[in-house]
Write an enzyme that holds these catalytic residues in place. Structure first.
Site, PDB file in Angstrom:
ATOM      1  N   ARG A 127       0.829  -1.213   0.000  1.00 24.33           N
ATOM      2  CA  ARG A 127       0.000   0.000   0.000  1.00 24.33           C
ATOM      3  C   ARG A 127       0.857   1.254   0.000  1.00 24.33           C
ATOM      4  NH1 ARG A 127      -4.457  -0.706   3.940  1.00 24.33           N
ATOM      5  NH2 ARG A 127      -5.428  -1.490   2.034  1.00 24.33           N
ATOM      6  N   TYR A 128       1.842   1.292   0.888  1.00 25.24           N
ATOM      7  CA  TYR A 128       2.749   2.431   0.968  1.00 25.24           C
ATOM      8  C   TYR A 128       3.904   2.224  -0.004  1.00 25.24           C
ATOM      9  CZ  TYR A 128       0.286   2.885   5.443  1.00 25.24           C
ATOM     10  OH  TYR A 128      -0.673   2.987   6.411  1.00 25.24           O
ATOM     11  N   ARG A 131       6.923   0.491   1.879  1.00 25.67           N
ATOM     12  CA  ARG A 131       6.638  -0.539   2.865  1.00 25.67           C
ATOM     13  C   ARG A 131       5.658  -1.569   2.319  1.00 25.67           C
ATOM     14  NH1 ARG A 131       4.554   4.014   6.370  1.00 25.67           N
ATOM     15  NH2 ARG A 131       4.989   5.001   4.377  1.00 25.67           N
ATOM     16  N   CYS A 140      -3.191 -18.032  14.324  1.00 18.82           N
ATOM     17  CA  CYS A 140      -2.757 -17.303  15.520  1.00 18.82           C
ATOM     18  C   CYS A 140      -2.862 -18.227  16.738  1.00 18.82           C
ATOM     19  CB  CYS A 140      -3.640 -16.084  15.778  1.00 18.82           C
ATOM     20  SG  CYS A 140      -3.674 -14.874  14.447  1.00 18.82           S
ATOM     21  N   CYS A 144      -8.694 -12.972  18.209  1.00 16.08           N
ATOM     22  CA  CYS A 144      -9.339 -11.782  18.764  1.00 16.08           C
ATOM     23  C   CYS A 144     -10.659 -11.539  18.042  1.00 16.08           C
ATOM     24  CB  CYS A 144      -8.443 -10.558  18.590  1.00 16.08           C
ATOM     25  SG  CYS A 144      -6.773 -10.737  19.235  1.00 16.08           S
ATOM     26  N   CYS A 147     -10.478  -8.786  15.064  1.00 12.27           N
ATOM     27  CA  CYS A 147      -9.395  -8.940  14.094  1.00 12.27           C
ATOM     28  C   CYS A 147      -9.733  -8.271  12.756  1.00 12.27           C
ATOM     29  CB  CYS A 147      -9.105 -10.416  13.865  1.00 12.27           C
ATOM     30  SG  CYS A 147      -7.769 -10.715  12.680  1.00 12.27           S
ATOM     31  N   ARG A 149      -8.237  -8.737  10.036  1.00 16.92           N
ATOM     32  CA  ARG A 149      -8.088  -9.718   8.964  1.00 16.92           C
ATOM     33  C   ARG A 149      -8.996 -10.924   9.182  1.00 16.92           C
ATOM     34  NH1 ARG A 149      -2.773  -8.404   9.385  1.00 16.92           N
ATOM     35  NH2 ARG A 149      -3.059  -6.416   8.350  1.00 16.92           N
ATOM     36  N   ASP A 325     -11.117  -0.979  13.888  1.00 16.29           N
ATOM     37  CA  ASP A 325     -11.604  -1.096  12.518  1.00 16.29           C
ATOM     38  C   ASP A 325     -13.042  -1.622  12.487  1.00 16.29           C
ATOM     39  OD1 ASP A 325      -9.156  -0.274  11.416  1.00 16.29           O
ATOM     40  OD2 ASP A 325      -8.356  -2.314  11.521  1.00 16.29           O
ATOM     41  N   ASP A 362      -6.713   3.586  10.846  1.00 14.15           N
ATOM     42  CA  ASP A 362      -6.326   2.915   9.603  1.00 14.15           C
ATOM     43  C   ASP A 362      -7.539   3.042   8.694  1.00 14.15           C
ATOM     44  OD1 ASP A 362      -4.818   1.555   7.796  1.00 14.15           O
ATOM     45  OD2 ASP A 362      -4.413  -0.165   9.080  1.00 14.15           O
ATOM     46  N   LYS A 369      -2.687   4.551   7.482  1.00 12.76           N
ATOM     47  CA  LYS A 369      -2.818   5.094   8.833  1.00 12.76           C
ATOM     48  C   LYS A 369      -2.736   6.619   8.815  1.00 12.76           C
ATOM     49  CE  LYS A 369      -0.508   0.925  10.360  1.00 12.76           C
ATOM     50  NZ  LYS A 369      -0.230   0.511   8.959  1.00 12.76           N
TER      51      LYS A 369
END
Length: 436
Positions: A127-128, A131, A140, A144, A147, A149, A325, A362, A369
């Protein structure tokens, strides 16, 4: 410096299933793995006599409406205050109750950050300009509720079939080839999923491969493991040695390699955390924390300030506090932009600037961000903040919505009308564009 005294009674002994588990057993990451809880039946058995039937029924119903499956370490379960589970900040992060769920915001998308649009090869989000995010795995050690994702991470649930990013060499090779071919990329976040789910040999392989690319100058391994299974840092010596060796190799090659982790509440910090953090610091490994701002978890300046100061004392640098998010099933956990700005104001100044986290959004749609108070326009009445990202996607505007609960009843009703919702979004973007 944080000092944890050895408790006369271990904190996990309040759960009858683990009352006779020794400190040596409980501190063994393999014991934690073998006893991980992956469904409501297992949790009900562990909490027999502690959690009410109503609580377990509420949880079962919640899981049917959640995009994330259940996976909990005994360590995490034992840290929850089961005398008041409804308000416990750890329970709220990992165990969904149907009774607390509210209707999602009309702007909800499963891939709210539109990562697929910036995915150059499967599992590499670029995206950047300089980066890229490498989704090395889709598993994981715990899952969570909130999440970002949820479209990919973990097993399929009742509400979502996942777009998997399994840790295969063939997929990784395509990622490495793309990074090698694009000299603009000098910073790689290795995430997923969670790097705790990578084997020591895989940490070594990824680290050495990325370090060998001349234009890569920074590598960040991301894991929540330090917060939910810190004993792996101290008892899985091969995993920690692999990370240490990659960091040491990077230092020799002038490549910064560090660990990013994820604490949201001071209750997640224990003696096991202190021991793991000291080991990492002693090995010269830089550790940074990325928290998520969550209602009923850390939406209190005193709680956030305590978290920031305790992490700082452990040499875990508070890096980001994210606005939550848009994720299915967790609308009750989000806060307004106004609340996030106020919390940032309260936290700033409590400690040194380099240990003060940036509060960020974000942005939905892939703007990246943005500092939470850097909006081009914020209409608190409509519950919409508009952000631009000139260095990421010039000329575009990105809209982050407040939770409907923060709005007036009349506005909430308007949001339920799809045509009116489109009009409100269009109007704030046009106003932001006119003022830019």
């Amino acid at each position: 410096m944080i000092q944890f005294k050895q408790a006369a009674v271990p904190f996990w002994s309040g759960i009858s299933a683990w009352r006779d588990v020794s400190e040596e057993q409980f501190g063994d990451w393999l014991w934690q793995e073998r006893n991980a809880i992956t469904n409501a039946d297992e949790l009900a058995a562990v909490l027999r006599g502690i959690a009410s039937d109503e609580m377990i029924s509420d949880l079962r119903a919640g899981l049917l409406h959640a995009p994330m499956a259940m996976r909990l370490t005994p360590y995490l379960v034992a840290l929850i205050d089961w005398s008041t589970p409804e308000s416990d900040p750890l329970r709220r992060q990992f165990l969904p109750l149907r009774s607390e769920m509210v209707d999602p915001h009309p702007l909800l998308k499963f891939d709210s950050l539109d990562e697929h649009a910036d995915m150059k090869v499967p599992g590499l989000v670029h995206r950047y300009r300089d980066r890229a995010l490498f989704l090395a795995t889709d598993h994981c050690p715990v899952y969570c509720r909130f999440c970002t994702r949820s479209y990919s991470v973990g097993v399929d649930t009742e509400v979502l079939v996942k777009d998997r990013h399994s840790p295969t060499r063939d997929r990784w090779r395509k990622v490495f080839d793309h990074v090698r071919s694009d000299s603009t990329i000098n910073d790689i976040v290795v995430s997923g999923g969670d790097c705790f789910r990578l084997k020591p040999a895989q940490i070594k392989e990824i680290g050495e491969e990325l370090i060998s690319i001349p234009h890569v100058r920074r590598i960040r391994f991301a894991t929540k493991g330090l917060a939910i299974q810190p004993m792996k840092i101290t008892s899985a010596t091969d995993w920690t040695d692999a990370l240490t060796n990659v960091c040491d190799l990077g230092r020799k090659r002038q490549v910064e390699v560090c660990l990013h982790t994820h604490f949201n509440h001071p209750n997640e910090i224990t003696g096991y955390t202190v021991e793991a953090a000291r080991l990492l610091f002693g090995r010269g490994i830089t550790v940074r924390n990325q928290a998520v701002l969550l209602r009923g978890v850390n939406d209190d300046a005193r709680v956030l300030s305590s978290l920031v100061k305790q992490l700082s004392d452990l040499h875990i640098h508070p890096y980001y506090v994210y606005a939550c998010d848009l994720v299915h099933g967790i609308e009750d956990m989000r806060l307004s932009v106004r609340s996030a700005c106020l919390l940032e104001k309260m936290v700033r100044g409590i400690t040194a600037g380099f240990n003060t986290p940036a509060f960020v959004v974000d942005t939905p749609g892939g703007g990246g961000k943005r500092v939470v108070h850097s909006y081009d326009l914020y209409d608190a009445d409509l519950g919409l903040a508009v952000y631009s990202a000139p260095s990421v996607k010039p000329g575009q505007f990105f809209v982050y919505p407040d939770p409907l609960s923060s709005l007036s009843p009349a506005r909430r009703e308007e949001w339920r009308n799809a045509k009116r919702a489109d009009e409100m979004v269009r109007s704030v973007v046009e106003r932001a564009r006119a003022g830019s």
